[in-house]
Design a protein around this motif. Structure first.
Motif, PDB file in Angstrom:
ATOM      1  N   UNK A 101       0.842  -1.181   0.000  1.00 27.52           N
ATOM      2  CA  UNK A 101       0.000   0.000   0.000  1.00 27.52           C
ATOM      3  C   UNK A 101       0.880   1.235   0.000  1.00 27.52           C
ATOM      4  N   UNK A 102       2.172   1.071   0.298  1.00 30.39           N
ATOM      5  CA  UNK A 102       3.078   2.193   0.424  1.00 30.39           C
ATOM      6  C   UNK A 102       4.262   2.026  -0.521  1.00 30.39           C
ATOM      7  N   UNK A 103       4.338   2.770  -1.623  1.00 31.22           N
ATOM      8  CA  UNK A 103       5.409   2.578  -2.588  1.00 31.22           C
ATOM      9  C   UNK A 103       6.794   2.886  -2.044  1.00 31.22           C
ATOM     10  N   UNK A 104       6.914   3.706  -1.025  1.00 27.35           N
ATOM     11  CA  UNK A 104       8.223   4.041  -0.475  1.00 27.35           C
ATOM     12  C   UNK A 104       8.873   2.854   0.215  1.00 27.35           C
ATOM     13  N   UNK A 105       8.073   1.912   0.651  1.00 31.61           N
ATOM     14  CA  UNK A 105       8.593   0.842   1.476  1.00 31.61           C
ATOM     15  C   UNK A 105       9.569  -0.064   0.750  1.00 31.61           C
ATOM     16  N   UNK A 106       9.571  -0.099  -0.570  1.00 32.35           N
ATOM     17  CA  UNK A 106      10.496  -0.986  -1.270  1.00 32.35           C
ATOM     18  C   UNK A 106      11.840  -0.336  -1.529  1.00 32.35           C
ATOM     19  N   UNK A 107      12.015   0.889  -1.048  1.00 34.28           N
ATOM     20  CA  UNK A 107      13.284   1.570  -1.249  1.00 34.28           C
ATOM     21  C   UNK A 107      14.039   1.602   0.072  1.00 34.28           C
ATOM     22  N   UNK A 108      15.303   1.283   0.009  1.00 34.20           N
ATOM     23  CA  UNK A 108      16.126   1.434   1.204  1.00 34.20           C
ATOM     24  C   UNK A 108      16.272   2.928   1.431  1.00 34.20           C
ATOM     25  N   UNK A 144       5.800  11.932  10.284  1.00 34.61           N
ATOM     26  CA  UNK A 144       4.853  10.894  10.695  1.00 34.61           C
ATOM     27  C   UNK A 144       5.261   9.528  10.147  1.00 34.61           C
ATOM     28  N   UNK A 145       5.745   9.495   8.918  1.00 32.65           N
ATOM     29  CA  UNK A 145       6.112   8.228   8.290  1.00 32.65           C
ATOM     30  C   UNK A 145       7.386   7.648   8.893  1.00 32.65           C
ATOM     31  N   UNK A 151       1.634   4.335   8.813  1.00 32.91           N
ATOM     32  CA  UNK A 151       1.400   3.944   7.422  1.00 32.91           C
ATOM     33  C   UNK A 151       0.859   5.148   6.656  1.00 32.91           C
ATOM     34  N   UNK A 152       0.890   5.071   5.329  1.00 35.63           N
ATOM     35  CA  UNK A 152       0.357   6.177   4.526  1.00 35.63           C
ATOM     36  C   UNK A 152      -1.146   6.335   4.760  1.00 35.63           C
ATOM     37  N   UNK A 163      -4.659   9.105   0.720  1.00 34.68           N
ATOM     38  CA  UNK A 163      -3.479   8.259   0.815  1.00 34.68           C
ATOM     39  C   UNK A 163      -2.567   8.498  -0.387  1.00 34.68           C
ATOM     40  N   UNK A 164      -3.159   8.728  -1.548  1.00 30.99           N
ATOM     41  CA  UNK A 164      -2.375   8.986  -2.758  1.00 30.99           C
ATOM     42  C   UNK A 164      -1.545  10.269  -2.603  1.00 30.99           C
ATOM     43  N   UNK A 165      -2.118  11.286  -2.003  1.00 28.26           N
ATOM     44  CA  UNK A 165      -1.392  12.535  -1.754  1.00 28.26           C
ATOM     45  C   UNK A 165      -0.211  12.278  -0.829  1.00 28.26           C
ATOM     46  N   UNK A 166      -0.445  11.485   0.207  1.00 25.82           N
ATOM     47  CA  UNK A 166       0.636  11.137   1.130  1.00 25.82           C
ATOM     48  C   UNK A 166       1.749  10.411   0.376  1.00 25.82           C
ATOM     49  N   UNK A 167       1.388   9.431  -0.436  1.00 25.83           N
ATOM     50  CA  UNK A 167       2.376   8.671  -1.202  1.00 25.83           C
ATOM     51  C   UNK A 167       3.170   9.584  -2.133  1.00 25.83           C
ATOM     52  N   UNK A 168       2.476  10.481  -2.823  1.00 27.16           N
ATOM     53  CA  UNK A 168       3.154  11.411  -3.732  1.00 27.16           C
ATOM     54  C   UNK A 168       4.132  12.312  -2.978  1.00 27.16           C
ATOM     55  N   UNK A 169       3.710  12.795  -1.807  1.00 27.54           N
ATOM     56  CA  UNK A 169       4.584  13.645  -1.006  1.00 27.54           C
ATOM     57  C   UNK A 169       5.808  12.874  -0.511  1.00 27.54           C
ATOM     58  N   UNK A 170       5.628  11.601  -0.179  1.00 26.14           N
ATOM     59  CA  UNK A 170       6.753  10.784   0.273  1.00 26.14           C
ATOM     60  C   UNK A 170       7.746  10.518  -0.856  1.00 26.14           C
ATOM     61  N   UNK A 171       7.241  10.281  -2.048  1.00 25.41           N
ATOM     62  CA  UNK A 171       8.135  10.076  -3.199  1.00 25.41           C
ATOM     63  C   UNK A 171       8.929  11.355  -3.461  1.00 25.41           C
TER      64      UNK A 171
END
Length: 193
Positions: A101-108, A144-145, A151-152, A163-171
């Motif tokens: 659910x969180x695209x950032x999680x696959x990046x170290x 927060x993350x 979680x996002x 949640x999509x806005x959160x994901x975009x901001x994290x990327x």
């Protein structure tokens, strides 16, 4: 006569020192303290019990076998980073996109090793400087993350945004921080010479 402190009552730092000197009971205490956390962290991303069990086993095997050469400053962070890296490696090996659910999680997030010019304190300071330069909402999402481990979905609910806005901001944060850290590493490395 002072009470004997059990391995389970010792701090992570004490356990690491004891483990480095070959104390198996310290290693067992570390395993008992963290295996459920690593299992849960892996399960959020993989859902395949066999992969999860192998991943957790591999992390602890590596910790024991390479105990002499590892320079670990924060055991919990180190183990979580290893878990995320191993999950990413599984996805890379399978050439599939993570089903998170969180695209950032696959990046170290960042890599710290014994050869790194930046120690943990320097990195935290650099991240704090970077955070102050970010727009308020982006900085809050990042905090927060990565500092509150939310979680996002939870962040979206707390901040009343999608949640999509959160994901975009994290990327965006990840890319910005990566560039900032490259610059800071260069600056600090040249200053160290």
């Amino acid at each position: 006569m002072p009470k004997q402190v059990t391995a389970q009552e010792r701090s992570d730092e004490e356990l690491l020192i004891a483990m480095k000197s070959g104390d198996r009971s310290a290693f067992v205490a570390i395993y008992e303290r963290y295996w459920r956390k690593l299992h849960a962290e892996s399960f959020k991303r993989l859902k395949n019990m066999q992969q999860i069990e192998e991943l957790v086993q591999d992390i602890f095997s590596d910790l024991w076998l390479k105990r002499d050469s590892k320079e670990i400053l924060n055991l919990r962070n180190y183990l979580m980073m290893c878990t995320r890296y191993q999950v990413f490696a599984i996805y890379r090996k399978e050439k599939s996109n993570p089903d998170f659910e969180e695209p950032m999680e696959n990046m170290a997030f960042y890599s710290v090793n014994a050869d790194s010019r930046l120690n943990e304190k320097d990195m935290k300071s650099c991240i704090d400087i970077w955070l102050k330069q970010q727009p308020t909402k982006r900085g809050e999402i990042f905090r927060l993350k990565y500092r509150e481990d939310m979680s996002t979905k939870e962040i979206g609910e707390v901040l009343n945004i999608s949640q999509k806005t959160v994901q975009n901001q994290l990327v965006t944060s990840y890319n910005s921080l990566r560039e900032f850290m490259k610059k800071m590493t260069t600056i600090l490395s040249s200053a160290a010479w």
